[in-house]
Design an enzyme around this catalytic site. Structure first.
Site, mmCIF file in Angstrom:
data_model
loop_
_atom_site.group_PDB
_atom_site.id
_atom_site.type_symbol
_atom_site.label_atom_id
_atom_site.label_comp_id
_atom_site.label_asym_id
_atom_site.label_seq_id
_atom_site.Cartn_x
_atom_site.Cartn_y
_atom_site.Cartn_z
ATOM 1 N N CYS A 1 53.388 -78.540 -18.587
ATOM 2 C CA CYS A 1 53.593 -78.544 -20.035
ATOM 3 C C CYS A 1 54.203 -77.230 -20.530
ATOM 4 C CB CYS A 1 52.272 -78.737 -20.759
ATOM 5 S SG CYS A 1 51.427 -80.234 -20.284
ATOM 6 N N GLU B 1 60.118 -83.232 -1.385
ATOM 7 C CA GLU B 1 60.106 -82.908 -2.823
ATOM 8 C C GLU B 1 61.324 -83.452 -3.548
ATOM 9 O OE1 GLU B 1 58.115 -78.668 -3.906
ATOM 10 O OE2 GLU B 1 59.742 -78.555 -2.471
ATOM 11 N N ASN C 1 48.602 -76.799 -23.910
ATOM 12 C CA ASN C 1 48.774 -76.777 -22.449
ATOM 13 C C ASN C 1 47.405 -76.523 -21.833
ATOM 14 O OD1 ASN C 1 51.469 -76.798 -22.955
ATOM 15 N ND2 ASN C 1 51.933 -74.851 -21.956
ATOM 16 N N GLY C 2 47.141 -77.124 -20.676
ATOM 17 C CA GLY C 2 45.867 -76.880 -19.994
ATOM 18 C C GLY C 2 45.011 -78.130 -19.990
ATOM 19 N N LYS D 1 60.522 -79.379 1.494
ATOM 20 C CA LYS D 1 61.758 -79.404 0.678
ATOM 21 C C LYS D 1 62.332 -80.814 0.655
ATOM 22 C CE LYS D 1 61.365 -76.658 -0.957
ATOM 23 N NZ LYS D 1 60.629 -75.523 -1.219
ATOM 24 N N ARG E 1 60.254 -76.788 -15.656
ATOM 25 C CA ARG E 1 58.845 -76.733 -15.272
ATOM 26 C C ARG E 1 58.311 -78.105 -14.878
ATOM 27 N NH1 ARG E 1 56.423 -72.123 -17.477
ATOM 28 N NH2 ARG E 1 54.390 -73.127 -17.524
ATOM 29 N N GLU F 1 57.879 -76.051 5.752
ATOM 30 C CA GLU F 1 58.636 -75.792 4.522
ATOM 31 C C GLU F 1 59.866 -76.713 4.452
ATOM 32 O OE1 GLU F 1 58.150 -74.452 1.802
ATOM 33 O OE2 GLU F 1 60.136 -74.037 0.979
ATOM 34 N N TRP G 1 53.406 -82.777 -19.340
ATOM 35 C CA TRP G 1 53.293 -83.248 -17.959
ATOM 36 C C TRP G 1 51.911 -83.884 -17.875
ATOM 37 C CZ3 TRP G 1 50.364 -82.308 -13.466
ATOM 38 C CH2 TRP G 1 50.964 -82.698 -12.266
ATOM 39 N N HIS H 1 50.466 -85.765 21.233
ATOM 40 C CA HIS H 1 49.099 -86.086 20.810
ATOM 41 C C HIS H 1 49.106 -87.023 19.602
ATOM 42 C CE1 HIS H 1 47.639 -83.273 23.727
ATOM 43 N NE2 HIS H 1 48.453 -82.347 23.240
HETATM 44 C C1 G6P Z 1 54.372 -75.986 -7.469
HETATM 45 C C2 G6P Z 1 55.859 -75.821 -7.228
HETATM 46 C C3 G6P Z 1 56.093 -75.297 -5.816
HETATM 47 C C4 G6P Z 1 55.321 -74.007 -5.601
HETATM 48 C C5 G6P Z 1 53.826 -74.182 -5.919
HETATM 49 C C6 G6P Z 1 53.112 -72.838 -5.958
HETATM 50 O O1 G6P Z 1 53.883 -76.996 -6.670
HETATM 51 O O2 G6P Z 1 56.535 -77.047 -7.406
HETATM 52 O O3 G6P Z 1 57.480 -75.043 -5.634
HETATM 53 O O4 G6P Z 1 55.452 -73.607 -4.265
HETATM 54 O O5 G6P Z 1 53.670 -74.767 -7.213
HETATM 55 O O6 G6P Z 1 53.642 -72.089 -7.025
HETATM 56 P P1 G6P Z 1 53.603 -70.528 -7.121
HETATM 57 O O7 G6P Z 1 54.264 -70.213 -8.444
HETATM 58 O O8 G6P Z 1 52.161 -70.129 -7.113
HETATM 59 O O9 G6P Z 1 54.352 -69.970 -5.970
#
Ligand code: G6P
Length: 608
Positions: free
Chosen positions: A2, A489, A99-100, A486, A27, A482, A74, A505
């Site tokens: 949000c 995502e 927000n929150g 990616k 965001r 990672e 969100w 395994h």
């Molecule tokens: C969200 C984002 C990720 C990020 C994670 C941790 O899930 O989409 O890209 O790695 O938060 O965020 P930070 O700001 O703590 O690195």
């Protein structure tokens, strides 16, 4: 997640507020809305979907106003829908954005229903409007009503509120969710993200937990949790347009991938000599404290956690320190035992991730020597609440999928590893070698980015599949993770990572012609073993896409063997990340997904 923006001005603010919402789109959100004070009524517009739809509505209705609040939502409580979108209102008088998460919302909602209030959304936020209305009706000012409401609210919140009875002022409150004030000329703003108002001002005031502020076009007053009027520092930050525009790139993610040589240079620059790391780059007294460290605990989320997993290997090899690593969301629930002389390291791009922040606050109560954060946002809560910090200086990262933030975190974490080794007088020659490697890293990354044409040839093969497997061993296993993260995502392809030795395994059962296998094969003592693991994949009809050191030879049949530029082995995890980012990006481009704002995801996760 949000986003909040609010403005009190001597000019019309509708357009400014919507522009601010656009700046926060990165965001992640599912709906947007705005409430604009029009003296005898409040214009209230909400849309499900993109901010552009709200903007279209604004263009059609042309509301004029000098005081307003706006929001991107969100969903947490209640599905994404127009009725759940903010602002929420009470009696067409009080409008709020939040927000929150309000943790005790069920009980507060029930008590407000008993008081006669009707709810029109499924959110935990709407009750804040009714609560404020209740106190305003009892004769409180909006400022006092906010304090009374705060006394009832449990959980995390940033709130902005306006009242039909006052067309000059808005009131904001902060507790555990980011909120700041921006000072303009004849106008004052509030926002949850400096990027939202970076076009409008360079002067920011970061509110503290418990603060409530009353804002008009000419003045603001901040009261702390005890309701005392306080002065908070004004911070000057120049958030230039360039940093938040795509330039000639199609997506922010693409821009951020190609910015990495400069971003990594920005992390390392000024922090090393020709053969060692400088003292106290994490803050005055850090070198002295590091000398006492015997054990490390890392906590982080998502991509940042992967950076932590690489670091655990580095700490062992270079600083000879044992390291425990945990998901920030899990750490405080495992009743962690803290050995004497342990150092806590948090890693976070945003510095606002709720779980990482909660882990730090929990750890602050434990017997740690101190805490260090590796963070990209100097003004963030994590930066302010840690004992020591190193800022990665990557510049704003807008794409939800983290790219330059990750490689710069790794560069920063290598500096931390070197600083810990240096403070304990360990491995000076190795330190010298790595520092040289760090200094030449931007050039190696530039060469790696030139692999794009080779990657373009293989991306259609992955784009047509529903699954993918990523393999790496040792220090490359977190990089394989990672790479898989990616891909899932931004392309929505199911991807998993395994240390290659684990293949037999279980995951070997998944291998067939529909399972592309991406493998990382740098030159190392385990390269030979990895090659045997890859042979096992080939023998079962799997197609191999291997990123390898020139010395590694493997027949990949219809797959591809892409030769990587060379650099110091301990820094290769940073370099091998780059082609995986490009691959995910190009695959997602072919699949036509929303690359910068993938569905259901948020850039800054400010709820636990
Ligand atoms: C969200 C984002 C990720 C990020 C994670 C941790 O899930 O989409 O890209 O790695 O938060 O965020 P930070 O700001 O703590 O690195």
């Amino acid at each position: 997640m949000c986003g909040i923006i609010a403005a009190a001005s001597t000019r019309n603010v509708g357009k400014l507020l919507v522009q601010g919402l656009h700046k926060m789109e990165y965001r992640g959100y599912d709906s947007a809305g705005i409430a604009l004070h029009q003296h005898d009524s409040i214009a209230h517009l909400r849309t499900l979907g993109k901010v552009q739809l709200l903007e279209d509505k604004m263009i059609a209705e042309k509301p004029k106003s000098k005081l307003g609040i706006a929001h991107t939502r969100w969903a947490t409580h209640g599905e994404p829908s127009e009725s759940n979108a903010h602002p929420h209102k009470s009696q067409d008088k009080v409008y709020i954005v939040h927000n929150g998460i309000i943790e005790n919302y069920v009980e507060l909602r029930e008590s407000l229903i008993e008081d006669g209030y009707e709810f029109s959304s499924q959110t935990d936020s709407e009750l804040i409007a009714h609560l404020l209305d209740l106190y305003l009706n009892q004769g409180s000012s909006m400022l006092d009503a906010m304090f009374l409401a705060k006394a009832k609210l449990e959980g995390a919140y940033a709130i902005a509120a306006i009242d039909l009875a006052d067309d000059q002022k808005l009131v904001v409150a902060r507790n555990k969710s980011p909120l700041l004030i921006g000072l303009g000329t004849d106008e004052i703003f509030a926002a949850s993200d400096p990027l939202a108002i970076g076009q409008l001002t360079n002067e920011f005031i970061f509110l503290e937990d418990g603060d409530v502020a009353e804002i008009s076009a000419e003045a603001y007053e901040i009261r702390d949790k005890d309701q005392n009027t306080v002065t908070r520092d004004i911070t000057n930050i120049d958030i230039s347009n360039q940093a938040t525009s795509k330039g000639d790139y199609k997506h922010f993610m693409e821009k951020e991938i190609y910015e990495q040589p400069q971003a990594v240079l920005n992390t390392v620059d000024g922090r090393v000599t020709s053969d060692d790391v400088l003292d106290n780059i994490f803050g005055l007294g850090s070198t002295e404290l590091f000398a006492k460290v015997k054990r490390i605990q890392i906590v982080a989320c998502g991509t940042s956690l992967h950076a932590g997993r690489v670091t655990a290997n580095w700490l062992s090899a270079i600083a000879e320190l044992p390291c425990q690593i945990d998901y920030a969301s899990e750490y405080r629930y495992k009743n962690p035992h803290v050995d004497k002389n342990s150092l806590l390291i948090t890693i976070s791009q945003s510095g606002e991730t709720a779980d990482t922040l909660a882990a730090l606050r929990y750890a602050n109560e434990k017997d740690y020597l101190g805490s260090v954060t590796i963070c990209n946002v100097p003004t963030s809560a994590l930066a302010r609440e840690s004992d020591f910090a190193l800022f990665t200086n990557a510049g704003p990262e807008i794409g939800v999928a983290s790219t330059k933030a990750f490689t710069t975190q790794l560069a920063g974490l290598m500096l931390l590893t070197l600083a810990l080794a240096k403070s304990r007088d360990l491995n000076p020659r190795l330190r010298g070698r790595i520092v040289k490697g760090l200094r030449s890293l931007p050039d190696v990354i530039t060469k790696t980015l030139e692999l794009k044409d080779e990657i373009l040839k293989i991306s259609p093969n992955l784009a047509s599949k529903d699954n993918a497997l990523f393999l790496g061993r040792g220090i490359f296993y977190p990089i394989a993770k990672e790479g898989a993260l990616k891909l899932k995502e931004i392309s929505y392809i199911h991807a998993e990572a395994y240390p290659a030795g684990e293949l037999k395994h279980g995951p070997l059962a998944l291998i067939d012609e529909d399972m592309p296998v991406v493998a990382l094969a740098p030159e190392s003592e385990i390269a030979e073993k990895l090659v045997s693991n890859l042979e096992e994949v080939k023998a079962r009809g799997g197609t191999l896409y291997v990123f390898a050191d020139p010395s590694v030879s493997i027949d990949v049949n219809e797959g591809a063997l892409i030769t990587m530029p060379q650099c110091d082995f301990l820094l290769t995890p940073i370099v091998y990340t780059i082609p995986l980012q490009i691959l995910s990006y190009e695959v997602a481009l072919l699949r036509g997904t929303d690359i910068d704002q993938p569905r259901n995801l948020a850039k800054s996760v400010t709820v636990e």
